[in-house]
Design a protein around this motif. Structure first.
Motif, mmCIF file in Angstrom:
data_model
loop_
_atom_site.group_PDB
_atom_site.id
_atom_site.type_symbol
_atom_site.label_atom_id
_atom_site.label_comp_id
_atom_site.label_asym_id
_atom_site.label_seq_id
_atom_site.Cartn_x
_atom_site.Cartn_y
_atom_site.Cartn_z
ATOM 1 N N LEU A 85 37.488 32.467 40.863
ATOM 2 C CA LEU A 85 38.406 32.775 39.762
ATOM 3 C C LEU A 85 38.576 34.290 39.605
ATOM 4 N N HIS A 86 37.464 35.000 39.749
ATOM 5 C CA HIS A 86 37.475 36.466 39.668
ATOM 6 C C HIS A 86 38.359 37.056 40.776
ATOM 7 N N GLN A 95 40.713 35.448 42.577
ATOM 8 C CA GLN A 95 42.111 35.012 42.440
ATOM 9 C C GLN A 95 42.877 36.030 41.595
ATOM 10 N N ASP A 96 42.190 36.508 40.561
ATOM 11 C CA ASP A 96 42.766 37.498 39.660
ATOM 12 C C ASP A 96 42.824 38.874 40.322
ATOM 13 N N ALA A 100 42.359 39.985 43.497
ATOM 14 C CA ALA A 100 43.034 40.175 44.785
ATOM 15 C C ALA A 100 44.410 39.510 44.820
ATOM 16 N N ASN A 101 44.841 38.953 43.683
ATOM 17 C CA ASN A 101 46.128 38.243 43.611
ATOM 18 C C ASN A 101 46.231 37.160 44.691
ATOM 19 N N LEU A 102 45.151 36.409 44.869
ATOM 20 C CA LEU A 102 45.189 35.303 45.820
ATOM 21 C C LEU A 102 46.064 34.199 45.242
#
Lengths: 90, 409
Positions: free
Chosen positions: A66-67, A69-70, A72-74
């Motif tokens: 979740l960290h 995704q935020d 690194a804009n995954l």
């Protein structure tokens, strides 16, 4: 006045790019066919060395996923696949 | 009669003791259940991570051990969509301990490709400040010129942000939009030699407008090896009232209409290449800051002056790690090089023209712990009276040898 034109132009370009991005789905299958391991190898290395899957437990991988995704804009698909791959080692 | 009383008393004591034992046992069992429940709760997770760096800087005049950073990062996940994260920045430099809140925010995954964040956020202006600043991620023990807490770029601020990543066919797009309190323009009343400089470290806004900005990153290849990004940032950094209110000679000096417009372009290419048996890592960022013209007061001779308030900086960085060679020791080495430039406005009291070249050799003990050895040459020219004591200024060249160990905890 000139500066506000730049800003409006920039925001318009941003909006158009997002709209195009949402609409375009033609070669998605190629990306969707990638494994979690491949996505892990390709994406983590963009900023740092790839962590070992045994480094954290399942719940911790979910938090780190979740960290990242935020940060690194995954995309959601990348995040889910990478986290599943990392959890599979536990 | 006495015997009966003793017998009754004994019975009461035994019963009471047994009852108390049962109660304690019940409480222990309840606690065990609670702990088990906590362990098994998949909806919440709390982690303390972070990074630190310790090392030695050897210049021509002195050799210093220093602890350049110790930054605990707290992550608290609630469910699959909510995350609270914060970073504390601890430093011990020049005999002073410094504690700063790097960021602290709550983020919520609204839908695929949309994350909303509120709180103190890292500003997605370029990539270095947001992504590469942790000491175990940064290939060098220092930041490039113009970047960092004393640089020309916004690093963190309080506000709201919308961001995410989207698939665009084979390519990928990352975007970030934000609205924050924004910078304050230094008017010279507190630090006369820094008049006209933007200060991005403001817990409280000095006016009623907000700074807005965005970054778009485009990753054209399906393997995400290349990312090209552009960023923009707009703010009105002046206060409504004149800083010289009450001073009849100077109260006409006002910065309420001053505007600040910043742009950045960034590029990153990271690829494992079989032909060279290793990983190539190229990064760069170019930043421009335009603050509209204003008149400032020189406190030394009370004269007024103005200048074109334009700053620029850039860095390019190259790293090569022979990660595919068979030798287990050799594959952990990494060659790194970086060149950075920082120019501040001519005519200001903080005018400078700096450049820095740094080459280094890193050794990775494990994936998150690195020994960084580098040699740094700084060069600069200065025109403003406020820059006299900076290393590498006044047309002097300085060099430094640095050895640091950085780890992501």
């Amino acid at each position: 006045m000139k500066k506000s034109k730049y800003i409006i132009g920039f925001l318009f370009s941003l909006l158009m790019t997002i709209i195009i991005a949402q609409g375009c789905s033609s070669a998605k299958q190629i990306v969707e066919a990638k494994s979690g391991a491949q996505l892990w190898a390709e994406n983590c290395i963009r900023c740092h060395n790839g962590p070992s899957p045994t480094e954290f437990n399942d719940e911790q991988w979910k938090t780190i996923g979740l960290h990242m995704q935020d940060r690194a804009n995954l995309t959601k698909m990348e995040t889910d696949k990478i986290v599943e791959f990392l959890k599979s080692a536990n | 009669m006495l015997q009966k009383l003793i017998l009754a008393g004994g019975f009461v004591l035994c019963f009471g003791a047994l009852k108390a034992q049962d109660t304690i046992q019940d409480q222990i069992n309840n606690l065990k259940d609670d702990v088990t429940t906590l362990k098994r709760d998949p909806n919440t997770n709390f982690m303390i991570r972070g990074f630190s760096q310790f090392g030695l800087d050897a210049g021509s005049d002195n050799v210093n051990f220093n602890m350049t950073s110790f930054n605990p990062v707290l992550l608290w996940r609630q469910g699959d969509r909510f995350l609270f994260e914060s970073e504390l920045e601890m430093e011990y430099m020049s005999n002073q301990f410094g504690l700063n809140l790097g960021y602290a925010n709550a983020s919520f995954v609204v839908s695929k490709g949309v994350v909303v964040k509120v709180g103190k956020i890292l500003i997605p202006f370029g990539t270095f400040g947001e992504k590469f600043h942790p000491s175990w991620v940064n290939k060098f023990s220092s930041a490039p010129l113009g970047v960092g807490h004393d640089g020309m770029l916004p690093m963190a601020d309080i506000g709201v942000e919308v961001r995410g990543g989207l698939q665009v066919g084979k390519s990928k797009l990352s975007y970030s939009l934000f609205c924050v309190n924004g910078p304050r323009i230094k008017d010279g009343t507190e630090e006369p030699t820094e008049a006209g400089m933007l200060s991005f470290e403001n817990a409280n806004d000095n006016n009623n407008n907000k700074a807005v900005g965005a970054r778009i990153g485009f990753l054209p290849f399906s393997n995400s090896s290349l990312e090209i990004g552009v960023s923009g940032y707009y703010a009105k950094p002046g206060s409504k009232t004149s800083p010289f209110a009450g001073d009849t000679l100077n109260e006409d000096l006002n910065y309420k209409d001053v505007t600040a417009l910043l742009f950045a372009g960034d590029v990153a290419y990271i690829k494992v290449i079989n032909l060279i048996k290793g990983t190539i890592d190229i990064k760069g960022q170019h930043n421009i800051s335009n603050v509209s013209k204003a008149t400032y007061l020189n406190p030394e001779d009370t004269t007024r002056y103005t200048f074109t308030n334009k700053c620029s900086s850039y860095y390019v960085q190259l790293a090569y790690r022979p990660a595919l060679v068979a030798n287990n020791v050799l594959r952990n080495f990494e060659l790194v090089g970086r060149y950075s430039v920082y120019n501040t406005p001519k005519g200001s009291l903080w005018y400078s023209n700096q450049s820095q070249i740094e080459v280094g050799l890193n050794y990775w003990f494990v994936w998150r712990t690195v020994l960084k050895i580098s040699y740094q040459i700084s060069d600069g020219a200065m025109g403003g009276s406020g820059m006299g004591n900076m290393p590498g200024m006044s047309g002097m060249k300085t060099s430094m040898f640095l050895i640091h160990v950085a780890t992501g905890l």
